[in-house]
Design an enzyme around this catalytic site. Structure first.
Site, PDB file in Angstrom:
ATOM      1  N   LYS A  34       6.944  -2.262  -4.687  1.00 57.80           N
ATOM      2  CA  LYS A  34       6.011  -1.321  -4.060  1.00 57.80           C
ATOM      3  C   LYS A  34       4.579  -1.813  -4.130  1.00 57.80           C
ATOM      4  O   LYS A  34       3.773  -1.487  -3.258  1.00 57.80           O
ATOM      5  CB  LYS A  34       6.132   0.069  -4.714  1.00 57.80           C
ATOM      6  CG  LYS A  34       7.370   0.826  -4.274  1.00 57.80           C
ATOM      7  CD  LYS A  34       7.206   2.308  -4.496  1.00 57.80           C
ATOM      8  CE  LYS A  34       8.440   3.070  -4.029  1.00 57.80           C
ATOM      9  NZ  LYS A  34       8.348   4.500  -4.332  1.00 57.80           N
ATOM     10  N   LYS A  61      17.412  -1.557   2.246  1.00 58.56           N
ATOM     11  CA  LYS A  61      17.909  -0.188   2.109  1.00 58.56           C
ATOM     12  C   LYS A  61      17.386   0.683   3.264  1.00 58.56           C
ATOM     13  O   LYS A  61      16.234   0.503   3.680  1.00 58.56           O
ATOM     14  CB  LYS A  61      17.392   0.349   0.764  1.00 58.56           C
ATOM     15  CG  LYS A  61      17.819   1.738   0.405  1.00 58.56           C
ATOM     16  CD  LYS A  61      17.316   2.093  -0.991  1.00 58.56           C
ATOM     17  CE  LYS A  61      17.318   3.597  -1.201  1.00 58.56           C
ATOM     18  NZ  LYS A  61      16.865   3.986  -2.541  1.00 58.56           N
ATOM     19  N   LYS A  69      13.359   6.264   4.544  1.00 59.74           N
ATOM     20  CA  LYS A  69      12.610   7.191   5.378  1.00 59.74           C
ATOM     21  C   LYS A  69      11.156   6.773   5.521  1.00 59.74           C
ATOM     22  O   LYS A  69      10.447   7.270   6.372  1.00 59.74           O
ATOM     23  CB  LYS A  69      12.709   8.607   4.815  1.00 59.74           C
ATOM     24  CG  LYS A  69      12.263   8.749   3.364  1.00 59.74           C
ATOM     25  CD  LYS A  69      12.583  10.143   2.853  1.00 59.74           C
ATOM     26  CE  LYS A  69      12.288  10.381   1.389  1.00 59.74           C
ATOM     27  NZ  LYS A  69      12.999   9.554   0.443  1.00 59.74           N
TER      28      LYS A  69
END
Ligand code: TRP
Length: 344
Positions: A126, A208, A211
């Site tokens: 991240k 993955k 959203k």
């Protein structure tokens, strides 16, 4: 005191194991959230005492548009219920409604090492993805997650593989705290449900399904229309082979086979036989159909619930009451153990 609190106390004789899990309200929920997490949560409700949380505190570790975060929180809750989580059976609540999460997180942070957090692969990923906003919260995110879990004496944490390292850290933190301050926390176990599938992006099947992916074609949203779902699956990235086979290097097809299997209950062998001699086009159409069919009742129920703000807020309030009651007990114990002065 709400009804659920009474149940929690009555169950003391034969305690059911406790489960805690959460999803971030950081966007519309996807097929990945549904098949990988929420669908499994539903099956656990009768055999375990479950707490399912919308983790909005976690969501602000990356920049959120405030109005969207508020909307997504309500939507996530509606979706939990639409997927079959029954607020009469399970405690469904919003993380920021229970201040004990942030409070315990501070204490646990003082019992977590910089080195441990530096090793978290999600932090590394991240911080690369959000290089302009590598904030302290992104770094201490797993501590807050440990607080979520440890506040409720959680035995089992159903998570996907990407969260396993965080659950392991929660175990380490619990063990360390218990060692220093005497037995306080239940040491949780990660819990993978057999059918818990990892679903990958439709445009890059090595990643993955997420959203927060900027390309909406990469995911099936739980709340899009039937036609959109069918279209997205039709244009899913596959490979230059033609046989529907589960094999290494065929990430796109493997992913579609997982989706097909989740909805039909068929094994990979059976799917290979079913589509033997048929092309990808036919297979993708079939996957699109079962997926759209499988999501239909969730979609209808969601559309009804999301409009019923009064009901959703009632669920949030009741959930927060139950969770706060349990969380406060743990937090007072922790405060006492670490030596905080308490005035009666
Ligand atoms: N970190 C989890 C995720 O992104 C969400 C989460 C927060 C969670 N707190 C939790 C999951 C506690 C399980 C238990 O998927």
């Amino acid at each position: 005191m709400s009804e659920q609190i009474v149940n929690v106390q009555e169950n003391k004789e034969e305690p059911k194991k406790r489960i805690f899990s959460g999803v971030q309200p950081s966007g519309v929920l996807t097929l990945g959230n549904y098949l990988g997490a929420i669908k499994n949560w539903v099956t656990l409700q009768d055999d375990y005492e479950c707490l399912y949380c919308v983790v909005d505190l976690h969501a602000i570790t990356v920049r959120q548009v405030p109005a969207d975060l508020r909307k997504h929180t309500q939507e996530a809750l509606a979706l939990y219920i639409a997927c079959g989580i029954d607020p009469e059976k399970s405690c469904v609540f919003v993380q920021s409604h229970v201040p004990a999460h942030a409070e315990l997180s501070w204490v646990l942070g003082c019992n977590t090492m910089f080195g441990e957090l530096s090793r978290m692969t999600q932090f590394k990923d991240k911080s690369q993805k959000h290089a302009d906003n590598v904030n302290a919260g992104l770094f201490t995110y797993p501590v807050l997650m440990a607080a979520d879990i440890l506040l409720y004496g959680t035995d089992l944490v159903p998570v996907g593989a990407d969260q396993k390292q965080h659950v392991e850290l929660a175990r380490d933190i619990a063990g360390r705290f218990n060692g220093v301050y005497s037995d306080t926390f239940t040491v949780p176990e990660p819990f993978f449900v057999k059918t818990g599938m990892k679903i990958y992006s439709l445009t890059d099947p090595t990643k993955k399904m997420s959203k927060s992916d900027p390309n909406p074609k990469s995911y099936v949203s739980i709340i899009e229309t039937r036609d959109e779902t069918i279209k997205k699956i039709k244009s899913a990235v596959t490979d230059s082979d033609t046989a529907v086979r589960y094999a290494q290097g065929k990430d796109g097809i493997n992913n579609l086979m997982s989706i097909y299997s989740s909805f039909t209950g068929k094994g990979y062998d059976e799917i290979e036989r079913e589509f033997d001699g048929k092309g990808y086009g036919e297979f993708k159409a079939a996957v699109g159909e079962v997926c759209a069919d499988g999501l239909e009742s969730v979609r209808n129920e969601y559309a009804r619930l999301v409009k019923d703000k009064a009901y959703l807020e009632e669920v949030m309030k009741k959930g927060a009451d139950t969770a706060s009651y349990l969380a406060r007990k743990t937090l007072s114990k922790v405060y006492r153990k670490v030596g905080f002065y308490s005035v009666k």
